[in-house]
Design an enzyme around this catalytic site. Structure first.
Site, PDB file in Angstrom:
ATOM      1  CG  ASN A  22      -0.484   0.771   2.253  1.00 52.47           C
ATOM      2  OD1 ASN A  22      -0.471   1.881   2.437  1.00 52.47           O
ATOM      3  ND2 ASN A  22       0.166  -0.123   3.392  1.00 52.47           N
ATOM      4  CG  PHE A  29      -0.973   8.867   7.241  1.00 54.19           C
ATOM      5  CD1 PHE A  29      -0.542   7.504   7.568  1.00 54.19           C
ATOM      6  CD2 PHE A  29       0.052   9.906   7.844  1.00 54.19           C
ATOM      7  CE1 PHE A  29       0.179   6.887   8.196  1.00 54.19           C
ATOM      8  CE2 PHE A  29       0.936   8.999   9.008  1.00 54.19           C
ATOM      9  CZ  PHE A  29       1.157   7.915   9.047  1.00 54.19           C
ATOM     10  CB  SER A  67       3.505   5.397   7.357  1.00 53.91           C
ATOM     11  OG  SER A  67       3.184   5.517   6.010  1.00 53.91           O
ATOM     12  CG  ASN A 117       2.907   4.487   1.895  1.00 55.04           C
ATOM     13  OD1 ASN A 117       3.673   4.243   1.217  1.00 55.04           O
ATOM     14  ND2 ASN A 117       2.374   3.670   2.728  1.00 55.04           N
ATOM     15  CB  THR A 118       4.030  10.628   5.419  1.00 52.95           C
ATOM     16  OG1 THR A 118       2.660  10.019   5.540  1.00 52.95           O
ATOM     17  CG2 THR A 118       4.313  12.038   5.712  1.00 52.95           C
ATOM     18  CE  LYS A 173       2.031  -0.408  12.919  1.00 51.41           C
ATOM     19  NZ  LYS A 173       0.659  -0.584  12.546  1.00 51.41           N
ATOM     20  CG  ASN A 189       3.772   0.698   9.497  1.00 49.91           C
ATOM     21  OD1 ASN A 189       3.190   0.420   8.802  1.00 49.91           O
ATOM     22  ND2 ASN A 189       3.517   2.069  10.132  1.00 49.91           N
ATOM     23  CB  THR A 190       4.280  -1.808   5.596  1.00 50.37           C
ATOM     24  OG1 THR A 190       4.431  -0.420   5.494  1.00 50.37           O
ATOM     25  CG2 THR A 190       2.917  -2.079   5.855  1.00 50.37           C
ATOM     26  N   GLY A 218       2.506  -9.842   9.426  1.00 48.43           N
ATOM     27  CA  GLY A 218       2.522 -11.111   8.677  1.00 48.43           C
ATOM     28  C   GLY A 218       1.882 -12.363   9.594  1.00 48.43           C
TER      29      GLY A 218
END
Length: 371
Positions: A121, A125, A183, A185-186, A221, A250-251, A300
């Site tokens: 993904n 956010f 994350s 993605n930011t 996290k 996290n990922t 996972g």
């Protein structure tokens, strides 16, 4: 049409293989939105039996009926916290929520790696902001521990200030807060895991918590893409504060576990089954560094065996999300039954007695989980 196809999925414990196949043929974000709508409309029944005493867990003073939670990312806008709790999750974490609403990254931004039961993904956010989430949660009775995962707006000039706003808004409403700095993605967000930036972040977040009416537990996290020197630095900072716990992890931005598979080259964070070994090793390595500090293990989990392994690696409680895409919502019941069976098989009386029993094996890469 979508809801009629979804409703068998949500009637626990029986799941329709055809229904799962139909969902997996949908665009991933469409399927997720339809699932949220179905839950909001009450299509998921309540858990029909109480959790076994073996699963009772105390997490930072929170009394959980079981240690299995829904991870952040599923219910970004606090729409279905109560239905998820009634299904039998011991904790439900909403968000990530940011002070102001934001649309997130352009679509498509959610991708399945079906062959590996993984998900990538780059949502960014996407959420409706603090006020929308607060309005939905205020006065609502959620019969599980309610977590609020707080983040920063992408265009914020001061990420730390955004986290402080999250604490101020939700400290008197949530059962715990999660500071999400992991994350991918930011842009720039993961930099807050670095030494001095993390000191400032935790200092200001915990100072804001101290001014709230109640002392809400706060978790940090972190990402799995950290080397051991970075883990050392984070542990040193964390142990010098009164942070309540960690969520690991996290990922990941790595792709070693899915190289060559469809969608594996998409930008974003990888979650699901391919993340399990990396996230569990990082959990165990951090357990060795932080002593008895509570840790929520996520990343996972896809079977009763993997849930148990996460606990044996050092997790006091666990969370899942991505595996539900491939296995269906009855996974929750299977995990809990499996954990009860494991406790009994070891001649113990509570799941807490299995926490950390194989930390060294996981930390050193010697442990595996049966599929």
């Amino acid at each position: 049409m979508i809801l009629s196809a979804l409703s068998p999925l949500l009637r626990i414990p029986a799941l329709s293989g055809l229904t799962r196949e139909a969902l997996l043929k949908m665009d991933p974000e469409t399927a997720h939105g339809a699932t949220i709508t179905a839950l909001r409309l009450g299509l998921a029944p309540e858990q029909s039996h109480p959790d076994g005493a073996e699963l009772r867990t105390n997490l930072c003073g929170l009394e959980l009926t079981n240690p299995v939670g829904m991870a952040a990312g599923f219910d970004k806008n606090a729409e279905v916290a109560r239905p998820l709790a009634l299904m039998g999750f011991g904790m439900v974490e909403i968000g990530t929520v940011t002070p102001r609403p934001q649309a997130g990254n352009p679509k498509p931004r959610l991708f399945r790696i079906a062959a590996a039961e993984g998900v990538i993904n780059r949502m960014g956010f996407n959420n409706e902001g603090h006020e929308a989430a607060f309005a939905r949660l205020k006065g609502q009775r959620v019969p599980a521990a309610l977590g609020v995962n707080i983040g920063a707006n992408k265009d914020s000039v001061d990420f730390v200030a955004d986290y402080v706003l999250g604490v101020k808004r939700f400290a008197d409403l949530a059962d715990y807060l999660t500071v999400n700095v992991s994350s991918p993605n930011t842009p720039g967000l993961r930099n807050l895991q670095a030494d001095e930036a993390l000191r400032r972040l935790l200092g200001e977040v915990l100072a804001a918590r101290a001014k709230a009416k109640t002392r809400v537990p706060v978790f940090l996290k972190i990402a799995p893409d950290l080397d051991e020197a970075a883990l050392d630095a984070i542990a040193a900072v964390v142990l010098a504060t009164d942070l309540d716990g960690l969520i690991i992890s996290n990922t990941t931005i790595t792709r070693d576990a899915v190289t060559g598979l469809e969608n594996a080259t998409e930008t974003g964070g990888l979650s699901g089954k391919p993340l399990f070994d990396l996230s569990t090793r990082r959990l165990a390595q951090m357990r060795q560094r932080v002593g008895t500090l509570p840790i929520i293990g996520v990343g996972g989990i896809h079977s009763p065996q993997s849930a148990l392994a996460k606990i044996e690696a050092g997790a006091n409680a666990i969370q899942l999300y991505s595996a539900l895409v491939f296995t269906g919502l009855d996974l929750l019941d299977r995990l809990k039954r499996g954990l009860v069976a494991a406790v009994r098989a070891e001649g113990k009386t509570n799941i807490g007695q299995l926490v950390g029993t194989k930390t060294a094996d996981w930390a050193e890469g010697r442990a595996t989980v049966s599929q």
